[in-house]
Design a protein around this motif. Structure first.
Motif, PDB file in Angstrom:
ATOM      1  N   GLY A   1       8.800 -42.081  31.865  1.00 51.85           N
ATOM      2  CA  GLY A   1       9.453 -41.350  32.948  1.00 51.85           C
ATOM      3  C   GLY A   1      10.405 -42.228  33.742  1.00 51.85           C
ATOM      4  N   ILE A   2       9.937 -43.433  34.107  1.00 49.71           N
ATOM      5  CA  ILE A   2      10.796 -44.346  34.879  1.00 49.71           C
ATOM      6  C   ILE A   2      12.000 -44.785  34.049  1.00 49.71           C
ATOM      7  CG2 ILE A   2      10.898 -46.626  35.949  1.00 49.71           C
ATOM      8  CD1 ILE A   2       7.965 -46.247  36.751  1.00 49.71           C
ATOM      9  N   GLY A   3      11.760 -45.135  32.788  1.00 52.68           N
ATOM     10  CA  GLY A   3      12.863 -45.542  31.917  1.00 52.68           C
ATOM     11  C   GLY A   3      13.884 -44.437  31.737  1.00 52.68           C
ATOM     12  N   GLY A   4      13.403 -43.197  31.592  1.00 56.67           N
ATOM     13  CA  GLY A   4      14.313 -42.068  31.442  1.00 56.67           C
ATOM     14  C   GLY A   4      15.163 -41.842  32.676  1.00 56.67           C
ATOM     15  N   LEU A   5      14.554 -41.955  33.868  1.00 58.11           N
ATOM     16  CA  LEU A   5      15.309 -41.780  35.109  1.00 58.11           C
ATOM     17  C   LEU A   5      16.395 -42.845  35.259  1.00 58.11           C
ATOM     18  CD1 LEU A   5      12.422 -40.876  37.589  1.00 58.11           C
ATOM     19  CD2 LEU A   5      14.242 -39.361  36.793  1.00 58.11           C
TER      20      LEU A   5
ATOM     21  N   LEU B   1      13.179 -40.229  20.285  1.00 60.65           N
ATOM     22  CA  LEU B   1      14.177 -40.241  21.349  1.00 60.65           C
ATOM     23  C   LEU B   1      15.120 -39.042  21.198  1.00 60.65           C
ATOM     24  CD1 LEU B   1      15.588 -41.669  23.741  1.00 60.65           C
ATOM     25  CD2 LEU B   1      16.910 -42.968  22.060  1.00 60.65           C
ATOM     26  N   ASP B   2      15.593 -38.805  19.989  1.00 61.11           N
ATOM     27  CA  ASP B   2      16.472 -37.669  19.733  1.00 61.11           C
ATOM     28  C   ASP B   2      15.750 -36.350  19.988  1.00 61.11           C
ATOM     29  OD1 ASP B   2      19.012 -36.539  18.510  1.00 61.11           O
ATOM     30  OD2 ASP B   2      17.524 -35.712  17.140  1.00 61.11           O
ATOM     31  N   GLY B   3      14.483 -36.272  19.582  1.00 61.11           N
ATOM     32  CA  GLY B   3      13.708 -35.057  19.832  1.00 61.11           C
ATOM     33  C   GLY B   3      13.558 -34.772  21.313  1.00 61.11           C
TER      34      GLY B   3
ATOM     35  N   LEU C   1       9.398 -39.181  26.136  1.00 57.22           N
ATOM     36  CA  LEU C   1       9.569 -38.735  27.517  1.00 57.22           C
ATOM     37  C   LEU C   1      10.879 -39.250  28.109  1.00 57.22           C
ATOM     38  CD1 LEU C   1       5.949 -39.084  28.934  1.00 57.22           C
ATOM     39  CD2 LEU C   1       7.138 -37.011  28.235  1.00 57.22           C
ATOM     40  N   ALA C   2      11.262 -40.468  27.746  1.00 64.29           N
ATOM     41  CA  ALA C   2      12.548 -40.995  28.220  1.00 64.29           C
ATOM     42  C   ALA C   2      13.695 -40.114  27.733  1.00 64.29           C
ATOM     43  CB  ALA C   2      12.739 -42.431  27.743  1.00 64.29           C
ATOM     44  N   GLY C   3      13.661 -39.728  26.468  1.00 61.94           N
ATOM     45  CA  GLY C   3      14.679 -38.829  25.941  1.00 61.94           C
ATOM     46  C   GLY C   3      14.652 -37.472  26.630  1.00 61.94           C
ATOM     47  N   LEU C   4      13.463 -36.987  26.933  1.00 66.02           N
ATOM     48  CA  LEU C   4      13.325 -35.697  27.619  1.00 66.02           C
ATOM     49  C   LEU C   4      13.988 -35.727  28.990  1.00 66.02           C
ATOM     50  CD1 LEU C   4      11.793 -32.869  27.524  1.00 66.02           C
ATOM     51  CD2 LEU C   4      10.035 -34.010  28.874  1.00 66.02           C
ATOM     52  N   VAL C   5      13.752 -36.796  29.748  1.00 68.40           N
ATOM     53  CA  VAL C   5      14.341 -36.922  31.084  1.00 68.40           C
ATOM     54  C   VAL C   5      15.867 -37.002  30.998  1.00 68.40           C
ATOM     55  CG1 VAL C   5      14.504 -38.378  33.141  1.00 68.40           C
ATOM     56  CG2 VAL C   5      12.271 -37.977  32.071  1.00 68.40           C
ATOM     57  N   VAL C   6      16.374 -37.838  30.083  1.00 68.93           N
ATOM     58  CA  VAL C   6      17.828 -37.994  29.946  1.00 68.93           C
ATOM     59  C   VAL C   6      18.476 -36.680  29.504  1.00 68.93           C
ATOM     60  CG1 VAL C   6      19.664 -39.152  28.672  1.00 68.93           C
ATOM     61  CG2 VAL C   6      17.683 -40.460  29.458  1.00 68.93           C
TER      62      VAL C   6
ATOM     63  N   PHE D   1      10.545 -48.285  24.476  1.00 68.82           N
ATOM     64  CA  PHE D   1       9.542 -48.238  23.405  1.00 68.82           C
ATOM     65  C   PHE D   1       8.822 -49.580  23.268  1.00 68.82           C
ATOM     66  CE2 PHE D   1       8.766 -49.019  18.815  1.00 68.82           C
ATOM     67  CZ  PHE D   1       7.814 -48.040  18.577  1.00 68.82           C
ATOM     68  N   ALA D   2       9.592 -50.654  23.165  1.00 68.99           N
ATOM     69  CA  ALA D   2       9.001 -51.978  22.955  1.00 68.99           C
ATOM     70  C   ALA D   2       8.254 -52.468  24.183  1.00 68.99           C
ATOM     71  CB  ALA D   2      10.103 -52.970  22.577  1.00 68.99           C
ATOM     72  N   ALA D   3       8.836 -52.287  25.372  1.00 71.36           N
ATOM     73  CA  ALA D   3       8.185 -52.756  26.600  1.00 71.36           C
ATOM     74  C   ALA D   3       6.865 -52.047  26.824  1.00 71.36           C
ATOM     75  CB  ALA D   3       9.115 -52.545  27.793  1.00 71.36           C
ATOM     76  N   THR D   4       6.822 -50.748  26.537  1.00 73.43           N
ATOM     77  CA  THR D   4       5.575 -49.992  26.700  1.00 73.43           C
ATOM     78  C   THR D   4       4.522 -50.470  25.726  1.00 73.43           C
ATOM     79  OG1 THR D   4       6.886 -48.068  27.380  1.00 73.43           O
ATOM     80  CG2 THR D   4       4.593 -47.682  26.811  1.00 73.43           C
ATOM     81  N   ASN D   5       4.902 -50.718  24.488  1.00 69.58           N
ATOM     82  CA  ASN D   5       3.947 -51.250  23.508  1.00 69.58           C
ATOM     83  C   ASN D   5       3.412 -52.602  23.939  1.00 69.58           C
ATOM     84  OD1 ASN D   5       3.968 -49.110  21.666  1.00 69.58           O
ATOM     85  ND2 ASN D   5       5.769 -49.902  20.604  1.00 69.58           N
ATOM     86  N   LEU D   6       4.282 -53.479  24.438  1.00 69.49           N
ATOM     87  CA  LEU D   6       3.845 -54.802  24.884  1.00 69.49           C
ATOM     88  C   LEU D   6       2.905 -54.721  26.071  1.00 69.49           C
ATOM     89  CD1 LEU D   6       7.224 -56.779  24.595  1.00 69.49           C
ATOM     90  CD2 LEU D   6       5.175 -57.074  23.164  1.00 69.49           C
ATOM     91  N   ALA D   7       3.092 -53.680  26.904  1.00 69.31           N
ATOM     92  CA  ALA D   7       2.229 -53.513  28.080  1.00 69.31           C
ATOM     93  C   ALA D   7       0.897 -52.850  27.744  1.00 69.31           C
ATOM     94  CB  ALA D   7       2.963 -52.694  29.138  1.00 69.31           C
ATOM     95  N   GLY D   8       0.739 -52.390  26.499  1.00 66.61           N
ATOM     96  CA  GLY D   8      -0.504 -51.748  26.097  1.00 66.61           C
ATOM     97  C   GLY D   8      -0.472 -50.241  26.132  1.00 66.61           C
ATOM     98  N   GLY D   9       0.721 -49.658  26.368  1.00 63.39           N
ATOM     99  CA  GLY D   9       0.849 -48.209  26.396  1.00 63.39           C
ATOM    100  C   GLY D   9       1.347 -47.669  25.068  1.00 63.39           C
ATOM    101  N   SER D  10       1.580 -46.369  25.043  1.00 61.58           N
ATOM    102  CA  SER D  10       2.081 -45.730  23.829  1.00 61.58           C
ATOM    103  C   SER D  10       3.602 -45.702  23.864  1.00 61.58           C
ATOM    104  CB  SER D  10       1.545 -44.297  23.715  1.00 61.58           C
ATOM    105  OG  SER D  10       2.203 -43.611  22.672  1.00 61.58           O
ATOM    106  N   GLY D  11       4.231 -46.531  23.047  1.00 62.66           N
ATOM    107  CA  GLY D  11       5.679 -46.558  22.980  1.00 62.66           C
ATOM    108  C   GLY D  11       6.254 -45.259  22.455  1.00 62.66           C
TER     109      GLY D  11
END
Length: 579
Positions: A203-207, A72-74, A251-256, A235-245
């Motif tokens: 992307g959506i989370g970052g926006l 996230l910091d990165g 990417l969320a950090g990048l958008v913010v 991070f957690a929601a994406t992992n639970l959905a089967g994606g890469s947290g």
């Protein structure tokens, strides 16, 4: 209660010792992350601390939580312009680079350890990806300024290659434990889900987080907590959905980070401390987990694998992957060398242990030893290799410090600090005279600090050595102001000016006119091109600051670019007139 306080005391002592020892780390040129690992090992069951820690589940929890914060910091600190330069090359390294490195190293590990090929490939997959924590920390704290192409490639690769490594490890573990369920079709399906959901939800989370950061009015310290908690939710929601947290939180950090607002600086200041805490905590726990005597049992094999990884597997994968993008040989060599291994391989090595894979402790110990060698050898030589391979760009003549003062939701005032040094043009002058000469009405002196106290500005005020001067000025005036505070001997250029050249040339001028004025020779068809187009054609790739063209005895260097990637300044270095 006593046990709980003992745990708090142990955690505090370990962190305290690690932070104090960072000064020793800097003097010895050792990566700070390696120091955290060593402190953890010394506190472990075979060290002076004697702490017995064998909880792989807790270590996995700490590792994943820390990596989420670090990524996230990165992301927050990565400029979107970096993607313009290195998105596709880094994507190739994050996919093919991991597969190619793991494949070559897997064949070598199978032969070296004389194990089943699936075991050898599993070990290679564990150490096949670069580590975001190590790359972000070492590149940003090594003291070198890499050219944007190399820096962006390494950072984006390390932030995006975790999904591929995790999938390879998962599939190979399944092949060992449940061969009837494993298959390449499952691998590609999982890869598609991981990348698609990770990119979409990140992307959506970052926006959403960026919008909340702009709209909400909170206490300064709460903005960072908002972003951290939101990032962990993504991070957690994406992992639970089967994606890469991991991909999603990066990417969320990048958008913010790229939608700057009044709260961005508050977030970055707090996140810096949180990221260091995450790195320190993670490496301390992983250091506690290892048993040094077991590492020594496999030291020879681990050293051989580390050497093969650094000198054969990684370089071959990098050269094949980046060759179509026309990287220079020295850039390929540096990207190959800075394939740093860190916490991610150790965390991945815990997976086979927890899944009950036979001889999985061998995998963990060898992977840990490979990480130690990587941090000790590659991590310690990051600045040296950059200078030797000439991929660094000299630091700009720039302010000692800079601050943003937000005066609205979308408007910020830049404050730039400079120190008066002996022999500089600023010494003995009134700060308003410097401001007028360097930026006219666009630059204003707001304060002078002398011997730690605010100095009232008078008509007869004259700057002295050691004074700190603060100007309100746009960033475009920062370098010009810095020249007034730089002390150089007569006719001596700063490192920055020496690298980029004595003269600044307008890239819109005709290349033929410049060649005629300075007496160098161009191809016939190049004379009618603008200097910008001529340089772009000769480079044959996206330009970055620091790219150089040698034409006879003259050198043209990309000196400045705008946010769109358009060359806005070119430096011209003339041949020396001295014998």
């Amino acid at each position: 209660m006593t046990a709980l306080n003992g745990l708090f005391l142990l955690a505090g002592v370990l962190l305290f010792i690690s932070v104090l020892a960072s000064t020793v780390s800097a003097r010895l040129g050792l990566p700070l992350l390696l120091l955290f690992l060593i402190v953890g090992m010394l506190a472990g069951e075979e060290g002076p601390g004697g702490v017995r820690f064998n909880d792989f589940a807790s270590a996995t929890l700490v590792g994943h939580l820390a990596l989420a914060v670090i990524l996230l910091d990165g992301g927050l600190r990565t400029r979107i312009a970096s993607f313009r330069v290195a998105l596709w090359p880094a994507t190739v390294l994050a996919s093919w680079g991991v597969i190619g490195t793991a494949g070559l190293l897997g064949v070598f590990a199978t032969w070296l350890l004389d194990v089943d090929w699936r075991m050898g490939m599993l070990l290679a997959a564990i150490v096949g990806s670069t580590d975001a924590a190590a790359v972000f920390a070492l590149l940003r704290n090594s003291g070198v300024r890499l050219n944007e192409r190399v820096k962006a490639t390494l950072e984006i690769e390390s932030g995006a290659n975790d999904p591929m490594a995790i999938l390879l490890v998962t599939i190979l573990v399944e092949m060992l434990l449940m061969p009837e369920q494993a298959g390449w079709w499952r691998f590609f399906t999982m890869l598609f889900e991981q990348l698609t959901l990770g990119a979409l939800m990140g992307g959506i989370g970052g926006l959403i987080l960026a919008r909340l950061l702009i709209k909400l009015k909170l206490a300064e310290g709460l903005y960072a907590l908002l972003i951290v908690s939101g990032g962990l939710m993504v991070f957690a929601a994406t992992n639970l959905a089967g994606g890469s947290g991991f991909l999603a939180v990066y990417l969320a950090g990048l958008v913010v980070g790229n939608r700057r607002c009044h709260a961005t600086e508050h977030v970055l200041r707090v996140m810096d401390g949180l990221a260091w805490l995450a790195q320190a905590g993670m490496f301390l726990v992983l250091g506690l987990l290892v048993t040094p005597s077991l590492l020594l049992d496999h030291a020879a094999e681990a050293l051989a694998m580390a050497v093969f990884l650094m000198l054969v597997a990684r370089p071959i994968a990098v050269v094949i992957g980046l060759w179509p993008f026309k990287y220079q040989p020295r850039e390929l060599a540096y990207v190959s060398w800075v394939g740093l291994r860190g916490a991610v391989p150790i965390v991945l090595a815990i997976v086979p242990v927890m899944m009950g894979v036979p001889d999985s402790r061998l995998l963990f110990d060898v992977a840990f030893a490979v990480v130690l060698v990587s941090l000790l050898v590659q991590g310690a030589t990051v600045p040296v290799a950059a200078r030797w391979l000439k991929v660094e760009v000299p630091p700009q003549d720039e302010p000692v410090d800079r601050r943003e003062v937000w005066v609205g939701d979308k408007a910020a005032l830049d404050l730039l600090e400079y120190k008066v040094v002996s022999g500089s043009a600023a010494e003995g002058r009134h700060p308003d005279d410097i401001a007028a000469a360097r930026g006219g009405l666009a630059v204003r002196c707001v304060s002078v600090v002398r011997r730690g106290k605010l100095l009232p500005l008078q008509i007869d005020t004259r700057l002295q050595e050691g004074d700190s001067v603060w100007f309100a000025a746009a960033d475009e005036y920062a370098e010009s102001l810095a020249h007034a505070f730089t002390a150089n001997a007569a006719n001596e250029l700063s490192a920055h000016a020496s690298f980029f050249g004595e003269f600044i040339v307008d890239p819109e001028c005709l290349a033929g006119e410049l060649a005629q004025a300075y007496g160098f020779v161009l191809e016939d068809h190049e004379s009618a091109l603008s200097l910008r187009d001529m340089m772009r054609a000769r480079l044959g790739r996206r330009a970055v600051v620091g790219d150089r063209l040698k034409i006879g005895a003259f050198v043209l260097t990309v000196r400045e670019m705008d946010a769109r990637g358009v060359i806005t300044q070119v430096g011209l270095k003339c041949p020396s007139l001295l014998p």
